[in-house]
Design a protein around this motif. Structure first.
Motif, PDB file in Angstrom:
ATOM      1  N   GLN A 151       0.810  -1.209   0.000  1.00 11.90           N
ATOM      2  CA  GLN A 151       0.000   0.000   0.000  1.00 11.90           C
ATOM      3  C   GLN A 151       0.849   1.267   0.000  1.00 11.90           C
ATOM      4  OE1 GLN A 151      -2.672  -0.385   3.393  1.00 11.90           O
ATOM      5  NE2 GLN A 151      -4.379  -0.591   1.996  1.00 11.90           N
ATOM      6  N   VAL A 152       0.238   2.321  -0.565  1.00 10.86           N
ATOM      7  CA  VAL A 152       0.768   3.662  -0.459  1.00 10.86           C
ATOM      8  C   VAL A 152      -0.361   4.513   0.112  1.00 10.86           C
ATOM      9  CG1 VAL A 152       1.687   5.659  -1.677  1.00 10.86           C
ATOM     10  CG2 VAL A 152       2.325   3.361  -2.419  1.00 10.86           C
ATOM     11  N   ILE A 176       1.017  17.738  -0.024  1.00 12.34           N
ATOM     12  CA  ILE A 176       0.362  16.427  -0.018  1.00 12.34           C
ATOM     13  C   ILE A 176       1.368  15.408   0.500  1.00 12.34           C
ATOM     14  CG2 ILE A 176      -0.828  14.690  -1.404  1.00 12.34           C
ATOM     15  CD1 ILE A 176      -1.385  16.939  -3.466  1.00 12.34           C
ATOM     16  N   ASN A 177       0.900  14.552   1.402  1.00 11.04           N
ATOM     17  CA  ASN A 177       1.795  13.612   2.064  1.00 11.04           C
ATOM     18  C   ASN A 177       1.480  12.158   1.718  1.00 11.04           C
ATOM     19  OD1 ASN A 177       3.201  15.617   3.783  1.00 11.04           O
ATOM     20  ND2 ASN A 177       1.143  15.897   4.602  1.00 11.04           N
ATOM     21  N   CYS A 178       2.530  11.355   1.663  1.00  8.77           N
ATOM     22  CA  CYS A 178       2.364   9.934   1.377  1.00  8.77           C
ATOM     23  C   CYS A 178       3.311   9.100   2.222  1.00  8.77           C
ATOM     24  CB  CYS A 178       2.593   9.648  -0.104  1.00  8.77           C
ATOM     25  SG  CYS A 178       1.244  10.256  -1.132  1.00  8.77           S
ATOM     26  N   PRO A 190       6.924   8.165  -8.280  1.00  8.65           N
ATOM     27  CA  PRO A 190       6.410   9.232  -9.155  1.00  8.65           C
ATOM     28  C   PRO A 190       5.173   9.892  -8.555  1.00  8.65           C
ATOM     29  CG  PRO A 190       5.674   7.103  -9.958  1.00  8.65           C
ATOM     30  CD  PRO A 190       6.474   6.839  -8.706  1.00  8.65           C
ATOM     31  N   TRP A 191       4.928  11.112  -8.959  1.00 10.95           N
ATOM     32  CA  TRP A 191       3.682  11.808  -8.681  1.00 10.95           C
ATOM     33  C   TRP A 191       2.983  12.047 -10.008  1.00 10.95           C
ATOM     34  CZ3 TRP A 191       1.495  13.413  -4.034  1.00 10.95           C
ATOM     35  CH2 TRP A 191       2.283  13.235  -2.896  1.00 10.95           C
ATOM     36  N   TYR A 192       1.670  11.788  -9.998  1.00 11.50           N
ATOM     37  CA  TYR A 192       0.871  11.988 -11.202  1.00 11.50           C
ATOM     38  C   TYR A 192      -0.181  13.059 -10.953  1.00 11.50           C
ATOM     39  CZ  TYR A 192       2.820   7.999 -13.706  1.00 11.50           C
ATOM     40  OH  TYR A 192       3.658   7.151 -14.380  1.00 11.50           O
ATOM     41  N   GLN A 193      -0.467  13.815 -12.002  1.00 18.22           N
ATOM     42  CA  GLN A 193      -1.493  14.855 -11.976  1.00 18.22           C
ATOM     43  C   GLN A 193      -2.590  14.429 -12.948  1.00 18.22           C
ATOM     44  OE1 GLN A 193      -0.631  18.524 -14.225  1.00 18.22           O
ATOM     45  NE2 GLN A 193      -1.091  19.689 -12.380  1.00 18.22           N
ATOM     46  N   CYS A 195       0.191  10.186  -5.470  1.00 22.92           N
ATOM     47  CA  CYS A 195       1.534   9.704  -5.239  1.00 22.92           C
ATOM     48  C   CYS A 195       1.551   8.229  -5.614  1.00 22.92           C
ATOM     49  CB  CYS A 195       1.988   9.918  -3.810  1.00 22.92           C
ATOM     50  SG  CYS A 195       1.024   9.037  -2.556  1.00 22.92           S
ATOM     51  N   ALA A 196       2.722   7.704  -5.846  1.00 23.89           N
ATOM     52  CA  ALA A 196       2.806   6.323  -6.290  1.00 23.89           C
ATOM     53  C   ALA A 196       4.182   5.760  -5.959  1.00 23.89           C
ATOM     54  CB  ALA A 196       2.540   6.225  -7.791  1.00 23.89           C
TER      55      ALA A 196
END
Lengths: 116, 114
Positions: free
Chosen positions: B3-4, B21-23, B34-37, B90-91
């Motif tokens: 999990q993330v 934003i936190n992960c 990576p971060w995706y938008q 986030c990923a």
């Protein structure tokens, strides 16, 4: 250049019918991925293909789901006997993995599947 | 293990402010973050990414801060603009030097007020 394309953009089907979703990856990309995005479930991995290796099917939710990739390019995701819980946006991504570099995946616009 | 975890679920920021934003992740085998938008009706697009051997990466107004010991990472958007309004994911993956599935966080819907 052309990005990842998917067709159809929208698909409405009756419960119990089979559907096929198509993905055209970026030319030259050797890896192709399928993800599903649904309300309450976020983005989840389904399956990926890399070159001539056996696909990683670990994310497929049931045996009603299958995918193939012909000639190392176009891929088709098939859902048999669709159920209402299959309603989601199905996203395809492709990449060109290389040693010493990150696997940047490029996503298509998705196919919105609605099962009535 | 796979999990993330991402927070907050939604965020409203005034124009010009900082969006954060936190992960957090569990699997120490992940080697690419990576971060995706994502804009409505579109697929996710890669925004910025980091490897765990780096504590910070900056690209324009976007910065990733990475804390390997805490297994946490965050996205900071400086001087937030209305055009930044989107959903951010986030990923994590083991996608360095090889193909790998991406494990996504649950997403943060960001709204920037003019």
């Amino acid at each position: 250049g052309a990005g990842v394309s998917q067709s159809p953009s929208n698909k409405v089907t009756e419960k119990g019918k089979d559907v096929e979703l198509r993905c055209d990856p970026i030319s030259g990309h050797t890896a192709l991925y399928w993800y599903r995005q649904s309300l309450g479930q976020g983005l989840e991995f389904l399956i990926y293909f890399q070159g001539n290796s056996a696909p990683d099917k670990s994310g497929l939710p049931s045996d009603r789901f299958s995918a193939e990739r012909t000639g190392g390019s176009v891929s088709t995701l098939t859902i048999q006997r669709t159920q209402q819980e299959d309603s989601a946006v199905y996203l395809c991504a492709s990449s060109l993995p290389r040693l010493g570099s990150s696997d940047e995946q490029y996503f298509g616009p998705g196919t919105r599947l609605t099962v009535t | 293990q796979q999990q993330v975890k991402q927070s907050p679920q939604s965020l409203i920021v005034q124009k010009g402010g900082i969006s954060i934003i936190n992960c957090a992740y569990e699997n120490t085998a992940f080697d690419y973050f990576p971060w995706y938008q994502q804009f409505p009706g579109k697929g996710p697009a890669l925004l910025i990414a980091i490897r765990p051997d780096v504590s910070e990466k900056k690209e324009g107004r976007f910065t990733i801060s990475f804390n390997k010991s805490a297994k946490q990472f965050s996205l900071h958007i400086m001087d937030s603009q209305p055009g930044d309004s989107a959903t951010y994911f986030c990923a994590a993956s083991m996608g360095y030097s090889s193909a790998s599935k991406i494990i996504f966080g649950s997403g943060t819907r960001l709204s920037i007020r003019p």
